[in-house]
Write an enzyme that holds these catalytic residues in place. Structure first.
Site, PDB file in Angstrom:
ATOM      1  N   PRO A   1       1.799  -3.021 -43.465  1.00  9.03           N
ATOM      2  CG  PRO A   1       3.462  -4.609 -43.175  1.00  9.03           C
ATOM      3  CD  PRO A   1       2.863  -3.396 -42.533  1.00  9.03           C
TER       4      PRO A   1
ATOM      5  N   GLY B   1      -1.653  -9.397 -42.540  1.00  4.48           N
ATOM      6  CA  GLY B   1      -0.981  -9.682 -41.266  1.00  4.48           C
ATOM      7  C   GLY B   1      -1.465 -10.978 -40.662  1.00  4.48           C
ATOM      8  CG  LEU B   2      -0.306 -14.666 -37.659  1.00  4.65           C
ATOM      9  CD1 LEU B   2      -0.944 -15.685 -38.598  1.00  4.65           C
ATOM     10  CD2 LEU B   2       0.939 -15.254 -37.022  1.00  4.65           C
ATOM     11  N   GLY B   3      -3.301 -12.798 -37.596  1.00  7.67           N
ATOM     12  CA  GLY B   3      -4.137 -12.693 -36.401  1.00  7.67           C
ATOM     13  C   GLY B   3      -3.649 -13.686 -35.359  1.00  7.67           C
TER      14      GLY B   3
ATOM     15  CG  ASP C   1      -4.336  -7.762 -34.730  1.00  5.59           C
ATOM     16  OD1 ASP C   1      -4.395  -6.525 -34.854  1.00  5.59           O
ATOM     17  OD2 ASP C   1      -5.113  -8.409 -33.990  1.00  5.59           O
TER      18      ASP C   1
ATOM     19  CE1 TYR D   1      -7.665 -11.052 -29.038  1.00  2.61           C
ATOM     20  CE2 TYR D   1      -5.716 -10.831 -30.413  1.00  2.61           C
ATOM     21  CZ  TYR D   1      -7.043 -10.545 -30.171  1.00  2.61           C
ATOM     22  OH  TYR D   1      -7.737  -9.766 -31.056  1.00  2.61           O
TER      23      TYR D   1
ATOM     24  CE  LYS E   1      -6.803  -6.033 -31.925  1.00  2.00           C
ATOM     25  NZ  LYS E   1      -6.169  -7.354 -31.820  1.00  2.00           N
TER      26      LYS E   1
ATOM     27  CG  HIS F   1      -9.648  -5.509 -27.698  1.00  2.34           C
ATOM     28  ND1 HIS F   1      -8.771  -6.487 -27.306  1.00  2.34           N
ATOM     29  CD2 HIS F   1     -10.353  -6.042 -28.723  1.00  2.34           C
ATOM     30  CE1 HIS F   1      -8.937  -7.557 -28.064  1.00  2.34           C
ATOM     31  NE2 HIS F   1      -9.887  -7.317 -28.929  1.00  2.34           N
TER      32      HIS F   1
END
Ligand code: A2P
Length: 316
Positions: free
Chosen positions: A13, A16-18, A43, A48, A77, A110
């Site tokens: 898709p 997307g959502l970060g 994502d 993170y 990543k 990354h």
């Protein structure tokens, strides 16, 4: 929902959502809300530090019958301290365990920068490992193994310049399937886009809204605000939508995936609905004029004094 097609016919898709900067304590609800709204692509990244909470949200949503695993597209990543043929396996296993998944849809290197295994973020030259000592081609071999072993369906890179992409392809004979880079009207990346599209490498735009929630230390004093830019605001008014929706739809209409971050239910919905907006050719032409080669995420943290990496190496 529009998709990007991979060689084996898998479809990602484009919207997307970060989850960069999505705080612990907030991201669980954001992911559960997003799935109810209709998001399918998430994502993520080890660095993170929120993959475990995202994993709780994904597994609860699946268990609750909100969505099936095969309907989701999950990207993660490899962090810079897990570079190397053998170390990649540790990196992907850590992310899979936190995300409570047995495979990723997409796994990315990354940054083209290597750190010592016990370093999270570098503060001194000794924290780095040079690419002579730890070549990206070796890391890429580890990435390919992830696909062979069924841990990732697709592999790619993030923050790679044309030069670094070409070097990786020449040294390994294998093309990444994705390059995720910062892209928005002020950093349109036309050269990287043309090169990637000519090589059938898909693109994902990160920081599409300008990532204004970055820590103050990483912001320039004279930073522009994309959401308040007069041209973007004017186009939003004309289309009866919000500036954020213009920025998101602009990315989609250029043929790139886009991953705006939000942890707010209304804005999650607003961003999702951007898919239904239609920017005219004239709107797209107006936005094309805004390119300033302006990077919000400069990457200067990799180019501290004494580091084997420079901004010239990163961005060319
Ligand atoms: P919030 O999470 O409170 O919604 P980027 O995707 O470029 O990293 O930008 C993320 C930033 O943009 C966050 O501060 C996020 O705040 C904010 N944001 C997300 N969606 C919108 C929107 N529709 N309108 C205004 N700001 C938004």
């Amino acid at each position: 929902m529009e998709t990007l097609k991979f060689k084996n016919n898998d479809e990602m898709p484009m919207f997307g959502l970060g989850t960069w900067k999505s705080d612990k304590g907030e991201v669980y609800k954001a992911v559960r809300d997003a799935i109810i709204i209709g998001y399918k692509h998430f994502d993520c990244a080890w660095v993170y530090e929120n993959e475990s909470e995202i994993g709780d949200a994904l597994s609860d949503a699946i268990e609750n019958g909100d969505i099936k695993r095969e309907e989701l597209w999950i990207t993660s990543k490899l962090w810079n301290n897990r570079h190397g043929k053998e170390q990649v396996r540790t990196g992907i296993e850590e992310s899979l365990k936190s995300l409570k998944l047995d495979y990723l849809d997409l796994y990315l290197i990354h940054w083209p920068v290597s750190l010592k295994p016990d370093v999270f973020f570098p503060t001194k030259p000794e924290d780095f490992v040079s690419l002579d000592e730890n070549p990206l081609a070796e890391t890429w071999t580890g990435m390919i193994k992830c696909v062979e072993e069924g841990l990732a369906k697709h592999i790619g890179v993030s923050n790679f310049s044309i030069k670094n992409l070409k070097k990786l392809i020449t040294n390994t004979g294998f093309k990444p399937e994705m390059n995720q880079i910062e892209m928005h009207p002020m950093l349109q990346q036309k050269d990287v886009m043309n090169y990637c599209m000519s090589e059938n490498i898909h693109l994902t735009a990160y920081s599409p809204l300008g990532s204004m929630d970055r820590i103050p230390d990483s912001k320039a004093d004279d930073e522009p605000n994309l959401l308040e830019h007069t041209v973007i605001v004017k186009i939003a008014e004309k289309n009866n939508c919000t500036p954020a929706q213009v920025l998101i739809k602009w990315a989609l209409q250029r043929g790139t995936a886009v991953i705006p971050k939000s942890t707010n239910r209304e804005r999650l919905k607003q961003n999702f609905d951007a898919q239904n907006i239609n920017l005219s050719e004239n709107d797209m032409n107006e936005i094309a004029k805004l390119d300033k080669n302006y990077r919000f995420l400069k990457g200067d943290f990799w180019a501290i004094k004494g580091s084997p990496y420079s901004l010239e190496f990163l961005w060319g």
